[in-house]
Design a protein around this motif. Sequence first.
Motif, PDB file in Angstrom:
ATOM      1  N   GLU A   1     -21.387  -0.364  -8.932  1.00  0.00           N
ATOM      2  CA  GLU A   1     -20.326   0.620  -8.769  1.00  0.00           C
ATOM      3  C   GLU A   1     -19.918   1.193 -10.117  1.00  0.00           C
ATOM      4  N   ARG A   2     -19.785   0.335 -11.149  1.00  0.00           N
ATOM      5  CA  ARG A   2     -19.417   0.823 -12.479  1.00  0.00           C
ATOM      6  C   ARG A   2     -20.494   1.735 -13.048  1.00  0.00           C
ATOM      7  N   ALA A   3     -21.767   1.390 -12.808  1.00  0.00           N
ATOM      8  CA  ALA A   3     -22.871   2.218 -13.295  1.00  0.00           C
ATOM      9  C   ALA A   3     -22.827   3.611 -12.657  1.00  0.00           C
ATOM     10  N   CYS A   4     -22.525   3.667 -11.371  1.00  0.00           N
ATOM     11  CA  CYS A   4     -22.434   4.961 -10.695  1.00  0.00           C
ATOM     12  C   CYS A   4     -21.276   5.785 -11.246  1.00  0.00           C
ATOM     13  N   ARG A   5     -20.148   5.149 -11.452  1.00  0.00           N
ATOM     14  CA  ARG A   5     -18.976   5.865 -11.953  1.00  0.00           C
ATOM     15  C   ARG A   5     -19.179   6.372 -13.380  1.00  0.00           C
ATOM     16  N   SER A   6     -20.104   5.752 -14.102  1.00  0.00           N
ATOM     17  CA  SER A   6     -20.355   6.196 -15.474  1.00  0.00           C
ATOM     18  C   SER A   6     -21.022   7.572 -15.516  1.00  0.00           C
ATOM     19  N   PHE A   7     -21.580   8.021 -14.385  1.00  0.00           N
ATOM     20  CA  PHE A   7     -22.225   9.339 -14.350  1.00  0.00           C
ATOM     21  C   PHE A   7     -21.207  10.475 -14.279  1.00  0.00           C
ATOM     22  N   GLY A   8     -19.968  10.178 -13.899  1.00  0.00           N
ATOM     23  CA  GLY A   8     -18.970  11.236 -13.838  1.00  0.00           C
ATOM     24  C   GLY A   8     -17.790  10.858 -12.995  1.00  0.00           C
ATOM     25  N   GLU A   9     -16.703  11.572 -13.174  1.00  0.00           N
ATOM     26  CA  GLU A   9     -15.473  11.296 -12.445  1.00  0.00           C
ATOM     27  C   GLU A   9     -15.645  11.575 -10.959  1.00  0.00           C
ATOM     28  N   GLY A  10     -15.124  10.697 -10.131  1.00  0.00           N
ATOM     29  CA  GLY A  10     -15.178  10.875  -8.691  1.00  0.00           C
ATOM     30  C   GLY A  10     -16.460  10.389  -8.054  1.00  0.00           C
ATOM     31  N   LEU A  11     -17.368   9.791  -8.832  1.00  0.00           N
ATOM     32  CA  LEU A  11     -18.646   9.328  -8.287  1.00  0.00           C
ATOM     33  C   LEU A  11     -18.600   7.832  -8.044  1.00  0.00           C
ATOM     34  N   GLY A  12     -19.473   7.376  -7.168  1.00  0.00           N
ATOM     35  CA  GLY A  12     -19.536   5.950  -6.859  1.00  0.00           C
ATOM     36  C   GLY A  12     -20.743   5.649  -6.006  1.00  0.00           C
ATOM     37  N   LEU A  13     -20.814   4.428  -5.524  1.00  0.00           N
ATOM     38  CA  LEU A  13     -21.923   4.034  -4.665  1.00  0.00           C
ATOM     39  C   LEU A  13     -21.920   4.862  -3.380  1.00  0.00           C
ATOM     40  N   LEU A  14     -23.079   4.984  -2.797  1.00  0.00           N
ATOM     41  CA  LEU A  14     -23.312   5.909  -1.697  1.00  0.00           C
ATOM     42  C   LEU A  14     -22.598   5.483  -0.411  1.00  0.00           C
ATOM     43  N   ALA A  15     -21.971   6.461   0.233  1.00  0.00           N
ATOM     44  CA  ALA A  15     -21.442   6.295   1.588  1.00  0.00           C
ATOM     45  C   ALA A  15     -22.330   7.100   2.525  1.00  0.00           C
ATOM     46  N   LEU A  16     -23.031   6.437   3.437  1.00  0.00           N
ATOM     47  CA  LEU A  16     -23.971   7.103   4.341  1.00  0.00           C
ATOM     48  C   LEU A  16     -23.213   7.812   5.457  1.00  0.00           C
ATOM     49  N   ASN A  17     -23.527   9.098   5.677  1.00  0.00           N
ATOM     50  CA  ASN A  17     -22.751   9.915   6.607  1.00  0.00           C
ATOM     51  C   ASN A  17     -23.496  10.331   7.863  1.00  0.00           C
ATOM     52  N   SER A  18     -24.792  10.047   7.957  1.00  0.00           N
ATOM     53  CA  SER A  18     -25.553  10.449   9.142  1.00  0.00           C
ATOM     54  C   SER A  18     -26.781   9.571   9.282  1.00  0.00           C
ATOM     55  N   GLN A  19     -27.371   9.590  10.482  1.00  0.00           N
ATOM     56  CA  GLN A  19     -28.600   8.831  10.714  1.00  0.00           C
ATOM     57  C   GLN A  19     -29.748   9.406   9.898  1.00  0.00           C
ATOM     58  N   GLU A  20     -29.772  10.745   9.724  1.00  0.00           N
ATOM     59  CA  GLU A  20     -30.844  11.350   8.925  1.00  0.00           C
ATOM     60  C   GLU A  20     -30.754  10.894   7.469  1.00  0.00           C
ATOM     61  N   GLU A  21     -29.542  10.856   6.940  1.00  0.00           N
ATOM     62  CA  GLU A  21     -29.362  10.409   5.563  1.00  0.00           C
ATOM     63  C   GLU A  21     -29.740   8.946   5.426  1.00  0.00           C
ATOM     64  N   LYS A  22     -29.341   8.132   6.390  1.00  0.00           N
ATOM     65  CA  LYS A  22     -29.667   6.708   6.360  1.00  0.00           C
ATOM     66  C   LYS A  22     -31.181   6.489   6.371  1.00  0.00           C
ATOM     67  N   ALA A  23     -31.886   7.242   7.229  1.00  0.00           N
ATOM     68  CA  ALA A  23     -33.342   7.108   7.316  1.00  0.00           C
ATOM     69  C   ALA A  23     -34.005   7.529   6.010  1.00  0.00           C
ATOM     70  N   TRP A  24     -33.491   8.612   5.395  1.00  0.00           N
ATOM     71  CA  TRP A  24     -34.071   9.078   4.136  1.00  0.00           C
ATOM     72  C   TRP A  24     -33.866   8.044   3.029  1.00  0.00           C
ATOM     73  N   VAL A  25     -32.665   7.506   2.902  1.00  0.00           N
ATOM     74  CA  VAL A  25     -32.388   6.508   1.872  1.00  0.00           C
ATOM     75  C   VAL A  25     -33.233   5.257   2.089  1.00  0.00           C
ATOM     76  N   ALA A  26     -33.380   4.832   3.357  1.00  0.00           N
ATOM     77  CA  ALA A  26     -34.168   3.632   3.651  1.00  0.00           C
ATOM     78  C   ALA A  26     -35.619   3.803   3.220  1.00  0.00           C
ATOM     79  N   THR A  27     -36.127   5.018   3.303  1.00  0.00           N
ATOM     80  CA  THR A  27     -37.503   5.285   2.870  1.00  0.00           C
ATOM     81  C   THR A  27     -37.605   5.347   1.350  1.00  0.00           C
ATOM     82  N   MET A  28     -36.564   5.805   0.684  1.00  0.00           N
ATOM     83  CA  MET A  28     -36.594   5.995  -0.763  1.00  0.00           C
ATOM     84  C   MET A  28     -36.461   4.688  -1.540  1.00  0.00           C
ATOM     85  N   VAL A  29     -35.632   3.779  -1.078  1.00  0.00           N
ATOM     86  CA  VAL A  29     -35.402   2.552  -1.851  1.00  0.00           C
ATOM     87  C   VAL A  29     -36.603   1.628  -1.728  1.00  0.00           C
ATOM     88  N   GLN A  30     -36.962   0.998  -2.849  1.00  0.00           N
ATOM     89  CA  GLN A  30     -38.137   0.140  -2.901  1.00  0.00           C
ATOM     90  C   GLN A  30     -37.788  -1.348  -2.816  1.00  0.00           C
TER      91      GLN A  30
END
Length: 284
Positions: free
Chosen positions: A226-255
């Motif tokens: 979480e701290r690493a994400c916030r270091s990229f800029g104000e208002g940023l943080g770890l991902l909140a998944l908002n849809s099934q399409e987004e969830k499927a895309w992230v699941a494919t991207m992470v190794q």
Amino acid sequence: MSLKCPPFTGWVYKDGVCVYLDHKGSQYEIEPICRRYLAAEVLEIKQSPNVVGPGVERLKLIGISLRNPLFLDVKLLAFREKLLISFKGFAWQRHHSLAAAKDSCFLQRESCSGVLQLKGAHYTVRGSVLVDSPGSGTVLYVKSACSPGYHGVNCTKRCLLCPGSHPCNPLSGRCEEGLRCVRRIGPSCLHGLVSSRCPGRAGWWYWDGHCYFMEEKDTKTWEEAERACRSFGEGLGLLALNSQEEKAWVATMVQRHSWTGLNDLDGDGRWTCMTQHTDPSVPW
């Protein structure tokens, strides 16, 4: 009616020609309209003498024609080293030849928006986002009745003037010069897009209007991530998944196992999302 005629009201098919008639316009008035359509020409039709009664002036109709759409190779806008993608419902089919792919694309109506030629293979694709694919050798044929620079119903809208030599998207009229495919699987690049809107360092990817950072080396606790994400800029943080399409895309991207905004820091077995994105103007 022919599937290869422009899909707009007023176009008819007759004797191998797609025709749009304007009963009121003169040739001078209709020429600018004609230029909006790809491979079109002004057509003048005169009524036969036996149709016109005594004392009635001969009538003529001015229209636009697309010659022999069924018997000649239909002209489509061609783009080199481009892809068409969609972030929702992207689909493709492989065909044995370019002609077969084009015919299939017209038969599929709205389910096909173009034909992709890639390393000797030919695909019908459904997408609306135009993406650069440098070094791929692709040729993309976009199913649009409009001349370059026009888009929309009856090709009445002018495209945006894009920077440099980038063409506008003939399906949407937008400039999408910032999207680039760097990791492609067949005709799809949903899991290999980068954008000029995102930070340039390795690990940043683009999907559906947003930038995502995927940590591929270091191992972190949830708090460290979480701290690493916030270091990229104000208002940023770890991902909140908002849809099934987004969830499927992230699941494919992470190794490997990865953190999102969900956590169970107090150990009570209930997972909560702590991520709050406070700045809607940033794309990540």
